[in-house]
Design a protein around this motif. Structure first.
Motif, PDB file in Angstrom:
ATOM      1  N   ASP A   1     -54.498 -15.252 -16.702  1.00  0.00           N
ATOM      2  CA  ASP A   1     -53.070 -15.171 -15.952  1.00  0.00           C
ATOM      3  C   ASP A   1     -52.081 -14.025 -16.447  1.00  0.00           C
ATOM      4  O   ASP A   1     -51.198 -13.722 -15.748  1.00  0.00           O
ATOM      5  CB  ASP A   1     -52.271 -16.561 -15.947  1.00  0.00           C
ATOM      6  CG  ASP A   1     -52.112 -17.178 -17.204  1.00  0.00           C
ATOM      7  OD1 ASP A   1     -52.438 -16.397 -18.270  1.00  0.00           O
ATOM      8  OD2 ASP A   1     -51.495 -18.067 -17.212  1.00  0.00           O
TER       9      ASP A   1
ATOM     10  N   GLU B   1     -48.448 -15.045 -10.975  1.00  0.00           N
ATOM     11  CA  GLU B   1     -48.593 -15.174  -9.379  1.00  0.00           C
ATOM     12  C   GLU B   1     -50.115 -16.005  -9.385  1.00  0.00           C
ATOM     13  O   GLU B   1     -51.010 -15.988 -10.171  1.00  0.00           O
ATOM     14  CB  GLU B   1     -48.804 -13.693  -8.783  1.00  0.00           C
ATOM     15  CG  GLU B   1     -47.551 -13.063  -9.071  1.00  0.00           C
ATOM     16  CD  GLU B   1     -47.800 -11.588  -8.363  1.00  0.00           C
ATOM     17  OE1 GLU B   1     -48.879 -11.227  -7.780  1.00  0.00           O
ATOM     18  OE2 GLU B   1     -46.820 -10.558  -8.780  1.00  0.00           O
TER      19      GLU B   1
ATOM     20  N   TYR C   1     -53.904 -16.435  -7.821  1.00  0.00           N
ATOM     21  CA  TYR C   1     -55.043 -15.654  -7.819  1.00  0.00           C
ATOM     22  C   TYR C   1     -55.941 -16.355  -6.969  1.00  0.00           C
ATOM     23  O   TYR C   1     -56.460 -17.553  -7.247  1.00  0.00           O
ATOM     24  CB  TYR C   1     -55.358 -15.047  -9.151  1.00  0.00           C
ATOM     25  CG  TYR C   1     -56.677 -14.245  -9.052  1.00  0.00           C
ATOM     26  CD1 TYR C   1     -56.485 -12.920  -8.572  1.00  0.00           C
ATOM     27  CD2 TYR C   1     -57.878 -14.771  -8.993  1.00  0.00           C
ATOM     28  CE1 TYR C   1     -57.540 -12.174  -8.335  1.00  0.00           C
ATOM     29  CE2 TYR C   1     -59.071 -13.898  -8.946  1.00  0.00           C
ATOM     30  CZ  TYR C   1     -58.887 -12.432  -8.584  1.00  0.00           C
ATOM     31  OH  TYR C   1     -59.954 -11.666  -8.474  1.00  0.00           O
TER      32      TYR C   1
ATOM     33  N   PHE D   1     -51.912 -11.181 -13.990  1.00  0.00           N
ATOM     34  CA  PHE D   1     -51.289 -11.575 -12.748  1.00  0.00           C
ATOM     35  C   PHE D   1     -49.931 -11.789 -12.956  1.00  0.00           C
ATOM     36  O   PHE D   1     -49.336 -12.397 -11.846  1.00  0.00           O
ATOM     37  CB  PHE D   1     -51.907 -12.802 -12.022  1.00  0.00           C
ATOM     38  CG  PHE D   1     -53.547 -12.622 -11.913  1.00  0.00           C
ATOM     39  CD1 PHE D   1     -54.133 -11.434 -11.246  1.00  0.00           C
ATOM     40  CD2 PHE D   1     -54.595 -13.335 -12.605  1.00  0.00           C
ATOM     41  CE1 PHE D   1     -55.614 -11.160 -11.136  1.00  0.00           C
ATOM     42  CE2 PHE D   1     -55.617 -13.095 -12.573  1.00  0.00           C
ATOM     43  CZ  PHE D   1     -56.417 -12.037 -12.067  1.00  0.00           C
TER      44      PHE D   1
END
Length: 120
Positions: A13, A19, A21, A16
């Motif tokens: 994570d 966010e 995914y 990202f």
């Protein structure tokens, strides 16, 4: 990050920034080959299995170390004498290993109906 030799990849994570995914798989070149002197309908009973692992931070740190050592620039440079060799990762007080955990979720995608339809 991952390996084509083991058919695995891992991501975190951290890549990202908090966010969501969505994992998308693309099968651009999929084929079904059955060899034999007679067609056996059970040959169409096939599918694809995907295994998703959730790992502990310690397991992730170990995988990241292995990636840096095997595929990263530090490992490459150490192999030819231009960098200090990388020491292994350990979360044990003696430095003798790794205590880690993982769980697995397997998803089976059956192709039998698709194959039978294509073979008509």
């Amino acid at each position: 990050m991952g390996s084509t030799e083991t058919s695995t990849a891992f991501f975190t994570d951290r890549q990202f920034r908090g966010e969501a995914y969505t994992l998308r798989l693309r099968w651009d070149n999929f084929s079904f080959i059955a060899m034999g002197s007679q067609w056996d309908p059970s040959l169409a009973d096939c599918g694809y299995r995907i295994a998703l692992y959730t790992i502990s931070k310690s397991r992730y740190d170990w995988a990241l170390y292995l990636w840096h050592r095997d595929e990263g620039p530090y490992g490459d440079m150490a192999d030819i004498g231009f960098a200090d060799p990388m020491w292994g990762y350990s979360n044990v007080s003696t430095g003798a290993g790794v205590v880690a955990a993982q769980s697995i979720t397997e998803i089976d995608i059956p192709f039998a109906d698709f194959v039978r339809e294509q073979l008509k």
